[in-house]
Design an enzyme around this catalytic site. Sequence first.
Site, PDB file in Angstrom:
ATOM      1  N   GLY A   1     -50.530  -1.373 -17.685  1.00 51.31           N
ATOM      2  CA  GLY A   1     -50.962  -2.703 -17.481  1.00 51.31           C
ATOM      3  C   GLY A   1     -50.263  -3.955 -17.707  1.00 51.31           C
TER       4      GLY A   1
ATOM      5  N   ASN B   1     -48.777  -5.529 -15.215  1.00 51.35           N
ATOM      6  CA  ASN B   1     -49.049  -6.351 -14.201  1.00 51.35           C
ATOM      7  C   ASN B   1     -50.408  -7.300 -14.673  1.00 51.35           C
ATOM      8  OD1 ASN B   1     -47.535  -6.349 -11.554  1.00 51.35           O
ATOM      9  ND2 ASN B   1     -47.562  -4.192 -12.023  1.00 51.35           N
TER      10      ASN B   1
ATOM     11  N   HIS C   1     -47.806  -2.911  -4.463  1.00 52.73           N
ATOM     12  CA  HIS C   1     -47.035  -1.775  -4.508  1.00 52.73           C
ATOM     13  C   HIS C   1     -45.572  -1.808  -4.740  1.00 52.73           C
ATOM     14  CE1 HIS C   1     -46.335   2.277  -2.806  1.00 52.73           C
ATOM     15  NE2 HIS C   1     -45.336   1.971  -2.069  1.00 52.73           N
TER      16      HIS C   1
ATOM     17  N   GLU D   1     -58.811   0.294   4.967  1.00 53.88           N
ATOM     18  CA  GLU D   1     -59.267   1.862   4.680  1.00 53.88           C
ATOM     19  C   GLU D   1     -57.997   3.002   4.609  1.00 53.88           C
ATOM     20  OE1 GLU D   1     -62.774   3.388   6.325  1.00 53.88           O
ATOM     21  OE2 GLU D   1     -63.833   1.367   6.062  1.00 53.88           O
TER      22      GLU D   1
ATOM     23  N   ASP E   1     -51.925   1.929   1.611  1.00 56.79           N
ATOM     24  CA  ASP E   1     -50.870   0.947   1.887  1.00 56.79           C
ATOM     25  C   ASP E   1     -50.766   0.373   3.275  1.00 56.79           C
ATOM     26  OD1 ASP E   1     -50.401   1.396  -0.999  1.00 56.79           O
ATOM     27  OD2 ASP E   1     -48.964   3.016  -0.422  1.00 56.79           O
TER      28      ASP E   1
ATOM     29  N   GLU F   1     -42.831  -7.965  -8.974  1.00 57.03           N
ATOM     30  CA  GLU F   1     -44.279  -7.498  -9.179  1.00 57.03           C
ATOM     31  C   GLU F   1     -44.988  -8.598  -9.919  1.00 57.03           C
ATOM     32  OE1 GLU F   1     -45.612  -3.596 -10.060  1.00 57.03           O
ATOM     33  OE2 GLU F   1     -43.718  -2.744  -9.562  1.00 57.03           O
TER      34      GLU F   1
HETATM   35  C1  GAR Z   1     -46.608  -0.737 -11.007  1.00 57.39           C
HETATM   36  O1  GAR Z   1     -45.277  -0.596 -10.752  1.00 57.39           O
HETATM   37  C2  GAR Z   1     -47.243  -0.840  -9.706  1.00 57.39           C
HETATM   38  O2  GAR Z   1     -46.564  -1.592  -8.595  1.00 57.39           O
HETATM   39  C3  GAR Z   1     -47.725   0.813  -9.384  1.00 57.39           C
HETATM   40  O3  GAR Z   1     -48.017   1.077 -10.689  1.00 57.39           O
HETATM   41  C4  GAR Z   1     -47.068   0.388 -11.684  1.00 57.39           C
HETATM   42  C5  GAR Z   1     -48.122   0.009 -12.416  1.00 57.39           C
HETATM   43  O4  GAR Z   1     -47.725  -0.433 -13.791  1.00 57.39           O
HETATM   44  N1  GAR Z   1     -48.464   0.757  -8.426  1.00 57.39           N
HETATM   45  C6  GAR Z   1     -48.569   1.756  -7.424  1.00 57.39           C
HETATM   46  O5  GAR Z   1     -47.742   2.710  -7.424  1.00 57.39           O
HETATM   47  C7  GAR Z   1     -49.599   1.858  -6.236  1.00 57.39           C
HETATM   48  N2  GAR Z   1     -49.464   2.703  -5.268  1.00 57.39           N
HETATM   49  P1  GAR Z   1     -48.589  -1.519 -14.777  1.00 57.39           P
HETATM   50  O6  GAR Z   1     -49.639  -0.721 -15.398  1.00 57.39           O
HETATM   51  O7  GAR Z   1     -47.344  -1.585 -16.112  1.00 57.39           O
HETATM   52  O8  GAR Z   1     -48.711  -2.803 -14.285  1.00 57.39           O
END
Ligand code: GAR
Length: 203
Positions: free
Chosen positions: A14, A16, A112, A150, A153, A183
């Site tokens: 979490g 992000n 992503h 749908e 990515d 991110e």
């Molecule tokens: C992040 O790096 C996000 O970009 C990735 O999962 C991680 C979650 O980290 N998402 C994907 O790969 C989606 N295809 P977080 O839980 O610390 O935010």
Amino acid sequence: MSDFRLCVLVSGGGTNLQAIMDRIDDGSLSGIVISRVISNNPDAYALERAKKAGIEAVCVSRRDYPDAAAFNSALLSAIKESEPSLVVLAGFLVVLPREVIREFEGRIINIHPSLIPSFCGKGYYGLFVHEAALKRGVKVTGATVHIVDEGTDTGPILIQKPVMVKEGDTPEILQRRVMEEAEWIILPEAIRKMADAEEGREN
Ligand code: GAR
């Protein structure tokens, strides 16, 4: 004017989600609230982050439902109940059910950890993305926020930010740099952009 409400979907640490909460706290995301955080994973630290911040945190785990259809419909209900203006996939590592995508068409965004169309699609998530980037030997990677359609990515790109790969990077080191330099910056920016666009439509 009413608040722009986010329903944030998570699966893991979490960070992000934390970046969004921090930008709400510092006023960059004024007029925006997180109405609910939903995790498919009961052990996700993201749920703790939400609770500590006084945000409603719920778990909808596939394990608690007899089949995929029941899980999908529970997930859809949990999102709908929070009456979101925008659904934010912030490290949500489950393929979003079609009924959710249809219900919130154009109102779901995803972060992503690569520059789409590189290293994306089925099987590319979390550390696997960075492993693949290092294996290919790219010198620049980054992150993308896009609208969810749908496909996996494949939706329209909202924001991208490049990040340099450095000599000696491991997938873990690269993952951290992509989070810090891309991110955590572009996800809040994309949310601001979506909220401002909505406000423009209302006025
Ligand atoms: C992040 O790096 C996000 O970009 C990735 O999962 C991680 C979650 O980290 N998402 C994907 O790969 C989606 N295809 P977080 O839980 O610390 O935010």
